[in-house]
Design an enzyme around this catalytic site. Structure first.
Site, PDB file in Angstrom:
ATOM      1  N   ASP A  14       0.832  -1.213   0.000  1.00 59.89           N
ATOM      2  CA  ASP A  14       0.000   0.000   0.000  1.00 59.89           C
ATOM      3  C   ASP A  14       0.860   1.254   0.000  1.00 59.89           C
ATOM      4  O   ASP A  14       1.973   1.246   0.526  1.00 59.89           O
ATOM      5  CB  ASP A  14      -0.913  -0.033   1.240  1.00 59.89           C
ATOM      6  CG  ASP A  14      -2.066   0.945   1.124  1.00 59.89           C
ATOM      7  OD1 ASP A  14      -2.312   1.466   0.015  1.00 59.89           O
ATOM      8  OD2 ASP A  14      -2.721   1.197   2.150  1.00 59.89           O
ATOM      9  N   GLY A  15       0.338   2.311  -0.590  1.00 59.51           N
ATOM     10  CA  GLY A  15       0.995   3.617  -0.503  1.00 59.51           C
ATOM     11  C   GLY A  15       1.615   4.117  -1.794  1.00 59.51           C
ATOM     12  O   GLY A  15       2.294   5.143  -1.787  1.00 59.51           O
ATOM     13  N   THR A  17     -10.678  -6.892  -5.484  1.00 58.95           N
ATOM     14  CA  THR A  17     -12.015  -6.800  -6.087  1.00 58.95           C
ATOM     15  C   THR A  17     -12.481  -5.336  -6.070  1.00 58.95           C
ATOM     16  O   THR A  17     -13.048  -4.839  -7.038  1.00 58.95           O
ATOM     17  CB  THR A  17     -13.007  -7.673  -5.272  1.00 58.95           C
ATOM     18  OG1 THR A  17     -12.466  -8.987  -5.164  1.00 58.95           O
ATOM     19  CG2 THR A  17     -14.366  -7.730  -5.905  1.00 58.95           C
ATOM     20  N   ASN A  31     -10.631  -2.674  -6.112  1.00 61.03           N
ATOM     21  CA  ASN A  31      -9.831  -1.780  -6.973  1.00 61.03           C
ATOM     22  C   ASN A  31     -10.492  -1.521  -8.326  1.00 61.03           C
ATOM     23  O   ASN A  31     -10.160  -0.545  -9.008  1.00 61.03           O
ATOM     24  CB  ASN A  31      -8.411  -2.323  -7.187  1.00 61.03           C
ATOM     25  CG  ASN A  31      -7.505  -2.174  -5.987  1.00 61.03           C
ATOM     26  OD1 ASN A  31      -6.550  -2.932  -5.804  1.00 61.03           O
ATOM     27  ND2 ASN A  31      -7.776  -1.186  -5.128  1.00 61.03           N
ATOM     28  N   SER A  85      -8.331  -5.074   4.873  1.00 59.03           N
ATOM     29  CA  SER A  85      -8.866  -4.749   3.544  1.00 59.03           C
ATOM     30  C   SER A  85      -9.259  -5.967   2.711  1.00 59.03           C
ATOM     31  O   SER A  85      -8.899  -6.056   1.527  1.00 59.03           O
ATOM     32  CB  SER A  85      -7.878  -3.876   2.769  1.00 59.03           C
ATOM     33  OG  SER A  85      -7.687  -2.657   3.433  1.00 59.03           O
TER      34      SER A  85
HETATM   35  C1  FPP Z   1      -1.700   0.167  -3.465  1.00 57.95           C
HETATM   36  O1  FPP Z   1      -1.297   1.515  -3.486  1.00 57.95           O
HETATM   37  C2  FPP Z   1      -1.214  -0.584  -4.600  1.00 57.95           C
HETATM   38  C3  FPP Z   1      -1.983  -1.171  -5.588  1.00 57.95           C
HETATM   39  C4  FPP Z   1      -3.446  -1.108  -5.586  1.00 57.95           C
HETATM   40  C5  FPP Z   1      -1.394  -1.863  -6.718  1.00 57.95           C
HETATM   41  C6  FPP Z   1      -0.144  -2.635  -6.486  1.00 57.95           C
HETATM   42  C7  FPP Z   1       0.507  -2.853  -7.781  1.00 57.95           C
HETATM   43  C8  FPP Z   1       1.833  -2.808  -8.030  1.00 57.95           C
HETATM   44  C9  FPP Z   1       2.867  -2.610  -6.984  1.00 57.95           C
HETATM   45  C10 FPP Z   1       2.337  -2.940  -9.432  1.00 57.95           C
HETATM   46  C11 FPP Z   1       2.086  -4.210 -10.172  1.00 57.95           C
HETATM   47  C12 FPP Z   1       2.350  -5.458  -9.439  1.00 57.95           C
HETATM   48  C13 FPP Z   1       3.065  -6.532  -9.844  1.00 57.95           C
HETATM   49  C14 FPP Z   1       2.930  -7.760  -9.060  1.00 57.95           C
HETATM   50  C15 FPP Z   1       3.998  -6.535 -11.005  1.00 57.95           C
HETATM   51  P1  FPP Z   1      -2.437   2.634  -3.543  1.00 57.95           P
HETATM   52  O2  FPP Z   1      -2.629   3.027  -4.956  1.00 57.95           O
HETATM   53  O3  FPP Z   1      -3.659   2.167  -2.839  1.00 57.95           O
HETATM   54  O4  FPP Z   1      -1.740   3.786  -2.743  1.00 57.95           O
HETATM   55  P2  FPP Z   1      -2.470   4.907  -1.875  1.00 57.95           P
HETATM   56  O5  FPP Z   1      -3.167   4.216  -0.751  1.00 57.95           O
HETATM   57  O6  FPP Z   1      -1.324   5.756  -1.399  1.00 57.95           O
HETATM   58  O7  FPP Z   1      -3.407   5.653  -2.782  1.00 57.95           O
END
Ligand code: FPP
Length: 252
Positions: free
Chosen positions: A24-25, A70, A72, A200
Site C-alpha cells: 500500500d501507498g 475486487t 480496486n 482490507s
Molecule cells: C496500493 O497503493 C497498490 C496497488 C493497488 C497496486 C499494487 C501494484 C503494483 C505494486 C504494481 C504491479 C504489481 C506486480 C505484481 C507486477 P495505492 O494506490 O492504494 O496507494 P495509496 O493508498 O497511497 O493511494
C-alpha cells in the site's frame, strides 16, 4: 541499522514459510513528489522485484502479494487500465528473471474479470515457471477474501445438493480445500505498508493465526532492510495458536 547487521539478527532456522503482503501507498508516494499516481505503481514494481528476490534468498517458500483487489475495480477507469498495462508489461519483462531465480508464479482471484490479454500473459508465465521450486510467488488479482469464501461456500453447497456431503459433516478442511489458496499453507506473516492498520478483505480465512507487521513505509520505499525488519519482528513474537506460553516453551 545497516543491511548486513540486520541480516545477522535473522535466525535462518525460523524463516516464515509463507509471507503475505498488502502493498500500500503507491499513490501517496507519487503525490508526495508531485507525480501522477501511476508513477507510484511503476516504482512499486521495482519494490516487488526486490522483495521477491530477497524473500527467495532468505528461504521463504510462498510469497503472496495483493496486487489488485475486487474493490480496486472501482478506481477511475484510467488508473485501472494503466495498472493492467503495467501488470502485463512487468510480468512479460520479469519472466526471464523469475526463471533465473527458480521462482514459480501462480495467481489467486477472479481471473475471468481481467482483460483477455492480461489473462493470457499471466497464463503464459504461470505455465513457463511451473517447474521452478525455490519459491512460489502468488499474485492476488481481482481477489478478495469474502469473494473467495463465497465461491468456496457455493462449491460446498453443490456437494451437499448432490448428496455427496452431509451438512453436519462440513469441517474446516472442506472450506480449506474449496478456497483458491487450497494448495498453500496459511501465511505465517502478513505485512502491510503505508501505516494503514487494516486487512482490507485480504486472506480473511487464512490469516486466523498469522503474525501481522504494520510499517509506516510507503510501498515504493519498502527496502531490503524493511523486509528484514519485518522478519526480525516476526521472529520476536511467540506464536501460541491458542495454547499457553508454558505449553509452547515445553515443545521448544
Ligand atoms: C496500493 O497503493 C497498490 C496497488 C493497488 C497496486 C499494487 C501494484 C503494483 C505494486 C504494481 C504491479 C504489481 C506486480 C505484481 C507486477 P495505492 O494506490 O492504494 O496507494 P495509496 O493508498 O497511497 O493511494
Amino acid at each position: 541499522m545497516a543491511q548486513k547487521e540486520l541480516l545477522s539478527h535473522i535466525d535462518t532456522q525460523r524463516i516464515p514459510k509463507h509471507v503475505a503482503i498488502i502493498m500500500d501507498g503507491n499513490g501517496r508516494w507519487a503525490k508526495k513528489q508531485g507525480f501522477l499516481r501511476i508513477f507510484g505503481h511503476r516504482q512499486g514494481v521495482d519494490t516487488v522485484r526486490n522483495v521477491v528476490e530477497t524473500a527467495a534468498e532468505l528461504g521463504v517458500k510462498y510469497l503472496t502479494l495483493y496486487a489488485f483487489s475486487t474493490e480496486n475495480w472501482n478506481r477511475p477507469r484510467t488508473e485501472v487500465n494503466a495498472l493492467m498495462q503495467l501488470l502485463v508489461d512487468s510480468i512479460k519483462k520479469e519472466t526471464p528473471r523469475l526463471m533465473q531465480n527458480g521462482i514459480r508464479m501462480e495467481t489467486i482471484g477472479n481471473m475471468e474479470q481481467l482483460p483477455a490479454g492480461c489473462n493470457q500473459t499471466l497464463r503464459e508465465t504461470v505455465e513457463a515457471t511451473k517447474d521452478n521450486d525455490r519459491m512460489t510467488l502468488i499474485l492476488a488479482l481481482s481477489y478478495s477474501g469474502r469473494w473467495d469464501i463465497i465461491e468456496a461456500v457455493r462449491k460446498i453447497a453443490a456437494r451437499v445438493q448432490s448428496g455427496n456431503l452431509e451438512p453436519e459433516n462440513i469441517g474446516e478442511e472442506d472450506l480449506n480445500a474449496a478456497l483458491n489458496t487450497a494448495k498453500y499453507p496459511n501465511p505465517d506473516l502478513l505485512i502491510r505498508t503505508s501505516g494503514e492498520q487494516r486487512i482490507s478483505n485480504f486472506l480473511l480465512w487464512e490469516i486466523a493465526y498469522s503474525e501481522i507487521h504494520f510499517t509506516q513505509v510507503l510501498w515504493p520505499d519498502f527496502s531490503t532492510e524493511d523486509f528484514y525488519k519485518a522478519i526480525i519482528d516476526y521472529q520476536s513474537r511467540e506464536r501460541r495458536f491458542g495454547k499457553t506460553g508454558e505449553q509452547i516453551r515445553q515443545v521448544i
